[in-house]
Write a protein that holds these residues in place. Structure first.
Motif, PDB file in Angstrom:
ATOM      1  N   UNK A  54      54.501  45.226  40.837  1.00 48.22           N
ATOM      2  CA  UNK A  54      54.583  45.006  42.301  1.00 48.22           C
ATOM      3  C   UNK A  54      53.807  43.674  42.623  1.00 48.22           C
ATOM      4  N   UNK A  55      52.712  43.585  41.936  1.00 42.41           N
ATOM      5  CA  UNK A  55      51.920  42.043  42.221  1.00 42.41           C
ATOM      6  C   UNK A  55      52.717  41.004  41.993  1.00 42.41           C
ATOM      7  N   UNK A  56      53.763  40.910  41.186  1.00 40.91           N
ATOM      8  CA  UNK A  56      54.485  39.716  40.682  1.00 40.91           C
ATOM      9  C   UNK A  56      55.429  39.788  41.754  1.00 40.91           C
ATOM     10  N   UNK A  57      56.184  41.063  42.134  1.00 41.96           N
ATOM     11  CA  UNK A  57      57.225  40.778  43.184  1.00 41.96           C
ATOM     12  C   UNK A  57      56.705  40.038  44.339  1.00 41.96           C
ATOM     13  N   UNK A  58      55.522  40.739  44.981  1.00 40.48           N
ATOM     14  CA  UNK A  58      55.057  40.466  46.399  1.00 40.48           C
ATOM     15  C   UNK A  58      53.966  39.247  46.414  1.00 40.48           C
ATOM     16  N   UNK A  59      53.542  39.038  45.325  1.00 38.80           N
ATOM     17  CA  UNK A  59      52.723  37.778  45.365  1.00 38.80           C
ATOM     18  C   UNK A  59      52.943  36.707  44.327  1.00 38.80           C
ATOM     19  N   UNK A  60      53.765  36.857  43.603  1.00 41.18           N
ATOM     20  CA  UNK A  60      54.467  35.840  42.717  1.00 41.18           C
ATOM     21  C   UNK A  60      53.508  35.386  41.584  1.00 41.18           C
ATOM     22  N   UNK A  61      52.897  36.330  41.256  1.00 41.97           N
ATOM     23  CA  UNK A  61      51.836  36.180  40.191  1.00 41.97           C
ATOM     24  C   UNK A  61      51.538  37.339  39.001  1.00 41.97           C
ATOM     25  N   UNK A  62      51.121  37.200  38.111  1.00 48.60           N
ATOM     26  CA  UNK A  62      51.119  38.159  37.026  1.00 48.60           C
ATOM     27  C   UNK A  62      49.376  38.347  37.051  1.00 48.60           C
ATOM     28  N   UNK A  63      49.066  39.498  36.424  1.00 51.96           N
ATOM     29  CA  UNK A  63      47.701  39.755  35.940  1.00 51.96           C
ATOM     30  C   UNK A  63      47.305  38.817  34.770  1.00 51.96           C
ATOM     31  N   UNK A  64      46.441  38.236  34.768  1.00 52.22           N
ATOM     32  CA  UNK A  64      45.867  37.235  33.611  1.00 52.22           C
ATOM     33  C   UNK A  64      44.982  38.138  32.523  1.00 52.22           C
ATOM     34  N   UNK A  65      44.319  39.076  33.168  1.00 50.00           N
ATOM     35  CA  UNK A  65      43.559  39.978  32.544  1.00 50.00           C
ATOM     36  C   UNK A  65      43.812  41.560  32.814  1.00 50.00           C
ATOM     37  N   UNK A  66      44.641  42.134  31.992  1.00 48.55           N
ATOM     38  CA  UNK A  66      45.214  43.229  32.285  1.00 48.55           C
ATOM     39  C   UNK A  66      43.974  44.521  32.252  1.00 48.55           C
ATOM     40  N   UNK A  67      43.380  44.579  31.190  1.00 45.73           N
ATOM     41  CA  UNK A  67      42.410  45.667  30.901  1.00 45.73           C
ATOM     42  C   UNK A  67      41.376  45.641  32.146  1.00 45.73           C
ATOM     43  N   UNK A  68      41.268  44.581  32.824  1.00 42.89           N
ATOM     44  CA  UNK A  68      40.188  44.371  33.696  1.00 42.89           C
ATOM     45  C   UNK A  68      40.810  45.251  35.048  1.00 42.89           C
ATOM     46  N   UNK A  69      42.001  45.396  35.317  1.00 37.64           N
ATOM     47  CA  UNK A  69      42.642  46.165  36.340  1.00 37.64           C
ATOM     48  C   UNK A  69      42.496  47.644  36.087  1.00 37.64           C
ATOM     49  N   UNK A  70      42.183  47.987  34.816  1.00 33.49           N
ATOM     50  CA  UNK A  70      41.986  49.416  34.706  1.00 33.49           C
ATOM     51  C   UNK A  70      40.674  50.001  35.152  1.00 33.49           C
ATOM     52  N   UNK A  71      39.670  48.924  35.648  1.00 28.87           N
ATOM     53  CA  UNK A  71      38.592  49.388  36.298  1.00 28.87           C
ATOM     54  C   UNK A  71      38.561  49.413  37.718  1.00 28.87           C
ATOM     55  N   UNK A  72      39.598  48.761  38.301  1.00 30.51           N
ATOM     56  CA  UNK A  72      39.872  48.777  39.717  1.00 30.51           C
ATOM     57  C   UNK A  72      39.839  50.119  40.496  1.00 30.51           C
ATOM     58  N   UNK A  73      39.015  50.289  41.659  1.00 33.29           N
ATOM     59  CA  UNK A  73      39.324  51.362  42.731  1.00 33.29           C
ATOM     60  C   UNK A  73      39.656  50.837  43.854  1.00 33.29           C
TER      61      UNK A  73
END
Length: 344
Positions: free
Chosen positions: A107-126
């Motif tokens: 979804x982030x790639x589709x709507x913002x045109x970017x990929x996550x650079x640090x995928x494990x970091x996003x497991x901590x997001x709320x």
């Protein structure tokens, strides 16, 4: 005192966080960062801070080093490295931008045109909507502060979807925002001569907040909710009014739905369900952390009409971020946020 740092403090969102934190009784603002204004006083850029604070803009690294929690008001795609630096040094991170709102990278790639650079970091997001995710927020190290439009929509629909009162999975939303929602950078649409005495839609059907709304609404409903979202630009500085249309079950009266809303939000200071017959009006939430909701019914096809309004810079951005910060540090949730709006 909790030590607070703000990155991107020269923009509207960062400036509003600073304005509110300076009135907060339990915090000390120890640093504000803005790469384009290093060494300048905040009051050089925003005269309202003259003789209020002597803070000067420093580097982002200095801001992080001196803080217990960092607020970031940055464009999409920039916050990850700062969040990582905070987590690695045991600090909290509250992102006012979009980098930690979406659960799915696609979804982030589709709507913002970017990929996550640090995928494990996003497991901590709320996702930082306190009225829905309060317990997760208390234990979080990274908060994705909700978008301003989604805040009105998510709070407007939460009681309905939580109790499965909807008769369909399609939601139509018209929203109108003040010009501060577009940020500080000037665009063709935000020139005074374009916005003054004007009102027009923009990004109809393809606004970046759409996947954020669908993500959260689908969680509430336990089924896939599809949104048609059309934002509009209002010729005012602050405020959002979202008008939401959704069919509801035919055995429900407006009075019964209103009772469910008031019961759902009875312990929520910052969500006010107005009496039937009243209309939510952005004038009476400006400069506050309140969301006002009014309910209406088109009896011909049993469509519920929900009007939900906030100050996009307070409950839609900085106030909600501080509400999240209060929860993360065990403070009373309303600390530093008890503002009453204008009466006229």
């Amino acid at each position: 005192m909790i030590k607070e740092g703000i990155i991107g403090a020269s923009g509207y969102a960062g400036c509003e966080v600073l304005r509110l934190l300076l009135m907060h009784p339990a915090v000390e603002v120890t640093g504000v960062g803005a790469r384009s204004f290093l060494g300048k006083k905040v009051s050089d850029l925003y005269p309202s801070f003259y003789n209020v604070t002597d803070l000067t803009y420093t580097t982002d690294e200095e801001v992080i080093a001196g803080a217990d929690v960092v607020f970031a008001g940055l464009p999409a795609g920039i916050s990850e490295k700062y969040a990582k630096a905070c987590v690695e040094s045991g600090k909290k991170f509250i992102d006012l931008g979009a980098d930690f709102r979406l659960e799915k990278e696609e979804d982030y790639i589709k709507w913002y045109g970017k990929a996550y650079e640090d995928k494990p970091l996003h497991e901590k997001q709320v996702y930082g909507l306190p009225e829905v995710h309060r317990e997760e927020i208390k234990k979080a190290s990274i908060i994705g502060n909700p978008g301003c439009y989604p805040t009105t929509v998510n709070l407007g629909l939460y009681p309905l979807l939580k109790h499965h009162l909807n008769a369909g999975t399609k939601v139509i939303i018209d929203s109108a925002s003040g010009t501060t929602g577009a940020g500080k950078k000037l665009t063709e649409d935000t020139h005074f001569t374009k916005t003054n005495e004007s009102y027009h839609p923009y990004k109809a059907g393809n606004h970046r907040h759409t996947p954020e709304m669908e993500q959260e609404l689908s969680h509430m409903a336990d089924e896939k909710i599809q949104v048609t979202f059309v934002p509009h630009l209002l010729p005012v500085n602050r405020g959002i009014v979202s008008t939401i249309y959704i069919p509801v079950k035919e055995n429900l009266t407006l009075e019964e739905i209103h009772h469910i809303y008031t019961d759902t939000y009875k312990d929520e200071q910052f969500v006010r369900v107005l009496p039937l017959g009243m209309n939510a009006d952005l004038k009476f939430v400006t400069y506050t952390n309140y969301c006002n909701i009014s309910l209406h019914m088109d009896a011909r096809d049993h469509t519920l009409i929900i009007a939900s309004t906030i100050d996009n810079m307070v409950k839609g951005t900085a106030g909600q971020a501080i509400q999240n910060m209060n929860l993360m540090f065990g403070l009373k949730e309303n600390t530093g946020l008890n503002f009453v709006g204008p009466s006229f």
